[in-house]
Design a protein around this motif. Structure first.
Motif, mmCIF file in Angstrom:
data_model
loop_
_atom_site.group_PDB
_atom_site.id
_atom_site.type_symbol
_atom_site.label_atom_id
_atom_site.label_comp_id
_atom_site.label_asym_id
_atom_site.label_seq_id
_atom_site.Cartn_x
_atom_site.Cartn_y
_atom_site.Cartn_z
ATOM 1 N N UNK A 51 -30.049 -54.797 94.713
ATOM 2 C CA UNK A 51 -30.124 -56.017 95.509
ATOM 3 C C UNK A 51 -28.730 -56.538 95.869
ATOM 4 N N UNK A 52 -28.637 -57.399 96.892
ATOM 5 C CA UNK A 52 -27.357 -58.016 97.244
ATOM 6 C C UNK A 52 -26.847 -58.985 96.169
ATOM 7 N N UNK B 122 -33.774 -53.767 90.738
ATOM 8 C CA UNK B 122 -35.117 -54.323 90.597
ATOM 9 C C UNK B 122 -36.190 -53.267 90.794
ATOM 10 N N UNK B 123 -37.289 -53.460 90.081
ATOM 11 C CA UNK B 123 -38.491 -52.657 90.221
ATOM 12 C C UNK B 123 -39.645 -53.637 90.355
ATOM 13 N N UNK C 209 -32.625 -56.105 86.319
ATOM 14 C CA UNK C 209 -31.509 -55.917 85.395
ATOM 15 C C UNK C 209 -30.202 -56.111 86.146
ATOM 16 N N UNK C 210 -29.319 -56.903 85.563
ATOM 17 C CA UNK C 210 -28.006 -57.115 86.162
ATOM 18 C C UNK C 210 -27.203 -55.826 86.089
ATOM 19 N N UNK C 211 -26.491 -55.537 87.172
ATOM 20 C CA UNK C 211 -25.605 -54.382 87.195
ATOM 21 C C UNK C 211 -24.225 -54.828 86.700
ATOM 22 N N UNK D 138 -16.054 -57.114 94.262
ATOM 23 C CA UNK D 138 -17.221 -56.898 95.112
ATOM 24 C C UNK D 138 -17.555 -58.100 95.987
ATOM 25 N N UNK D 139 -18.403 -57.834 96.967
ATOM 26 C CA UNK D 139 -18.921 -58.909 97.821
ATOM 27 C C UNK D 139 -19.698 -59.925 96.975
ATOM 28 N N UNK D 140 -20.462 -59.437 95.986
ATOM 29 C CA UNK D 140 -21.219 -60.335 95.112
ATOM 30 C C UNK D 140 -20.282 -61.313 94.397
#
Length: 178
Positions: A124-125, A130-131, A145-147, A153-155
């Motif tokens: 996700x952005x 996600x599932x 789950x957080x990466x 990063x843009x995030x």
């Protein structure tokens, strides 16, 4: 100035990373600040899917009426016996935090129980993987789950724009990422 503040210490969710370890299932009793109530017309099948597929455990039950499920602290679900449930998943859903290393096994476990129950995983952005799982009672559950956080990063820039920095991230120590 921001109205946001770091409150990660009250969350059971560990910092993201490839070696993140999920907390133990929480068996304590507390006043639940929020919980999901999900109707089911097959309590046994629903409990089996939530336990073996999604990794919840049975905290307590009222036989034939209700089962209180939980994973980590503040991840509570009440499965309630009903004569009928909607035939289609609702537009809204529930999200539960996992750690990144759990995502693949949840996908495998849910697909083993219900082959067409899983969509994803997808990134996700907002920096999660996600599932989406449709449970036997047609609830839409997002396993998220957080990466690991990349300060360049843009995030990271999006969060900083609203005054949020993740835990253990000090922008002054990472000026080369600016």
């Amino acid at each position: 100035m921001s109205d946001h503040y770091n409150a990660f210490e009250i969350s059971p969710v560990p910092d993201p990373g490839p070696d993140a370890v999920p907390p133990e299932p929480f068996r304590g009793i507390y006043g639940m600040p929020a919980f999901a109530t999900i109707p089911t017309n097959d309590l046994a099948a629903s409990v089996d899917f939530w336990v073996r597929g999604l990794g919840f455990f049975e905290l307590f039950s009222i036989p034939g009426t209700l089962v209180h499920l939980r994973r980590w602290a503040f991840q509570d679900v009440l499965l309630v016996a009903e004569e009928s449930v909607p035939e289609q998943a609702p537009a809204m859903g529930l999200s539960f935090a996992y750690v990144l290393g759990q995502i693949d096994s949840v996908v495998e476990d849910c697909r083993a129980l219900r082959p067409d129950s899983v969509e994803g995983p997808r990134d996700t952005p907002w920096n999660t993987r996600d599932v989406t799982v449709i449970t036997p009672e047609n609830a839409r559950v997002v396993v998220t789950a957080a990466k690991p956080f990349d300060p360049a990063s843009r995030e990271a820039r999006n969060l900083e724009a609203i005054g949020i920095t993740p835990p253990d991230f000090d922008r002054d120590d990472n000026e080369e990422h600016a």
